[in-house]
Scaffold this active site. Structure first.
Site, PDB file in Angstrom:
ATOM      1  N   GLY A   9       0.844  -1.202   0.000  1.00 29.41           N
ATOM      2  CA  GLY A   9       0.000   0.000   0.000  1.00 29.41           C
ATOM      3  C   GLY A   9       0.873   1.244   0.000  1.00 29.41           C
ATOM      4  N   GLY A  12      -0.389   5.098  -1.044  1.00 34.93           N
ATOM      5  CA  GLY A  12      -1.418   5.824  -0.309  1.00 34.93           C
ATOM      6  C   GLY A  12      -0.874   6.991   0.485  1.00 34.93           C
ATOM      7  CD  GLN A  13      -3.341  11.014   4.561  1.00 34.94           C
ATOM      8  OE1 GLN A  13      -4.102  10.163   5.028  1.00 34.94           O
ATOM      9  NE2 GLN A  13      -3.333  12.254   4.976  1.00 34.94           N
ATOM     10  CB  ILE A  36      -3.505  -2.671  -6.121  1.00 31.64           C
ATOM     11  CG1 ILE A  36      -4.259  -3.655  -7.021  1.00 31.64           C
ATOM     12  CG2 ILE A  36      -4.238  -1.335  -6.016  1.00 31.64           C
ATOM     13  CD1 ILE A  36      -5.544  -4.172  -6.403  1.00 31.64           C
ATOM     14  CE1 TYR A 141      -9.678   2.324   8.276  1.00 34.50           C
ATOM     15  CE2 TYR A 141     -10.321   3.818  10.030  1.00 34.50           C
ATOM     16  CZ  TYR A 141      -9.351   3.287   9.215  1.00 34.50           C
ATOM     17  OH  TYR A 141      -8.062   3.722   9.330  1.00 34.50           O
ATOM     18  CE  LYS A 145      -7.211   0.257   9.994  1.00 29.52           C
ATOM     19  NZ  LYS A 145      -6.050  -0.373   9.361  1.00 29.52           N
TER      20      LYS A 145
HETATM   21  N1  SER Z   1      -8.169   9.194   9.421  1.00 28.23           N
HETATM   22  C1  SER Z   1      -8.888   7.973   9.250  1.00 28.23           C
HETATM   23  C2  SER Z   1     -10.216   8.179   8.674  1.00 28.23           C
HETATM   24  O1  SER Z   1     -10.740   9.264   8.780  1.00 28.23           O
HETATM   25  C3  SER Z   1      -9.049   7.341  10.583  1.00 28.23           C
HETATM   26  O2  SER Z   1      -8.195   6.275  10.698  1.00 28.23           O
HETATM   27  O3  SER Z   1     -10.761   7.261   8.132  1.00 28.23           O
END
Ligand code: SER
Length: 314
Positions: A9, A12-13, A36, A141, A145
């Protein structure tokens, strides 16, 4: 055996800046970036294309480069995950299992996996949220986690897997674009302020959330991974605090750099996600165990963001 790192990954950011940070510390050739998609940024070290859910693909890269440590960053973030909960669960969990299994089998020595303030939920104490407290997440999400943290702790306890994790707050940086998070407004505001002199926030004015400037987050991540194993006492995810602020407060700081800057508020579905998260975080465990200390406050972060983004966008 020398250290060889795989970042999954990497485009990404977090990945973009973490790869840069790891290469600066351990050498370009010792850090393999993977994603990817083809990377946008010019690569100074090896890159491999792989789907984070492709166990054989990841194993081939691990073998080819004799990888010793994996940083797994591929994930759907909070807002995007709500649009496709089933896929979010699949991606966020399957990729973690693949990497934990590689570690259990002894094919890699150490694993980093990012957790988030999203493990907390509406019933969590909102101010100075403790390391251990009620955590009833209300987003897919957050559920992924929280479950992932428990799997990490399980693999550590049962199989001795050296897996480490941080509960990141919202992350703010200028080198890479955020993708699908609830805290992304705190990055967008800079781009819009510089380009258009105004910004419409998708969170209301007083929505205080825990945030952090990316250089602090990258330093924390590498410091945690470099800490002696016996100092890493938390094997779920470490609370980490940087700066807590609201859209109104960051707008006031942005206005110091952009004369006539105005902000409007049009809260959308992300407001409910933000409202379920803490306002501030108690990170005393990270401070005590491996010496964490943030360097950037709100003003210092905004000053740096402005200087760098104005140059980048010019
Ligand atoms: N910064 C993330 C989000 O806003 C939180 O893990 O999804």
């Amino acid at each position: 055996m020398s250290k060889k790192i795989l970042v999954i990954g990497s485009s990404g950011q977090i990945g973009t800046e973490l790869v840069e940070g790891l290469r600066a510390r351990f050498g370009d050739q010792n850090v393999v970036a993977s994603d990817i998609k083809e990377p946008q940024a010019k690569q100074t070290g090896p890159f491999a294309m792989v789907n984070a859910m492709d166990r054989r693909g990841i194993e081939r890269i691990v073998e080819k480069y004799e990888i010793t440590e994996v940083y797994l960053l591929a994930a759907l973030l909070s807002a995007t995950a709500e649009k496709d909960p089933a896929f979010a669960w699949e991606l966020n969990m399957d990729s973690l299992f693949i990497v934990l299994e590689l570690a259990r089998e002894g094919k890699v020595k150490k694993v980093y996996w990012p957790s988030s303030i999203a493990v907390f939920g509406p019933t969590t104490p909102k101010d100075n949220t403790p390391q251990r407290t009620i955590a009833e997440p209300s987003t897919v999400y957050g559920i992924s986690k929280q479950a992932g943290e428990q799997w990490c702790a399980y693999y550590h306890k049962r199989y001795g897997v050296d897996v480490r994790s941080i509960r990141y707050p919202g992350l703010i940086g200028w080198k890479s674009a955020p993708g699908g998070g609830t805290t992304d407004y705190a990055v967008h505001i800079f781009h819009e302020a510089i380009k258009n002199g105004k910004y419409t926030s998708f969170l209301g004015p007083d929505t205080t959330l825990p945030m952090m400037y990316m250089p602090d987050a990258i330093r924390a991540t590498i410091d945690l991974m470099e800490a002696p194993a016996e100092q890493v006492k938390v094997r779920t995810g470490y609370n980490l605090a940087g700066i807590s602020f609201s859209p109104k407060e960051i707008a006031a700081e942005v206005a110091r750099h952009i004369s006539g800057f105005t902000i409007n508020y049009a809260p959308d579905s992300r407001q409910a996600i933000a409202d379920s998260w803490p306002r501030s975080i108690d990170d005393s465990a990270a401070r005590a165990d491996w010496g964490w200390k943030p360097q950037f406050d709100l003003r210092a972060m905004v000053d740096e963001m402005m200087v760098n983004l104005k140059r980048e966008l010019a």
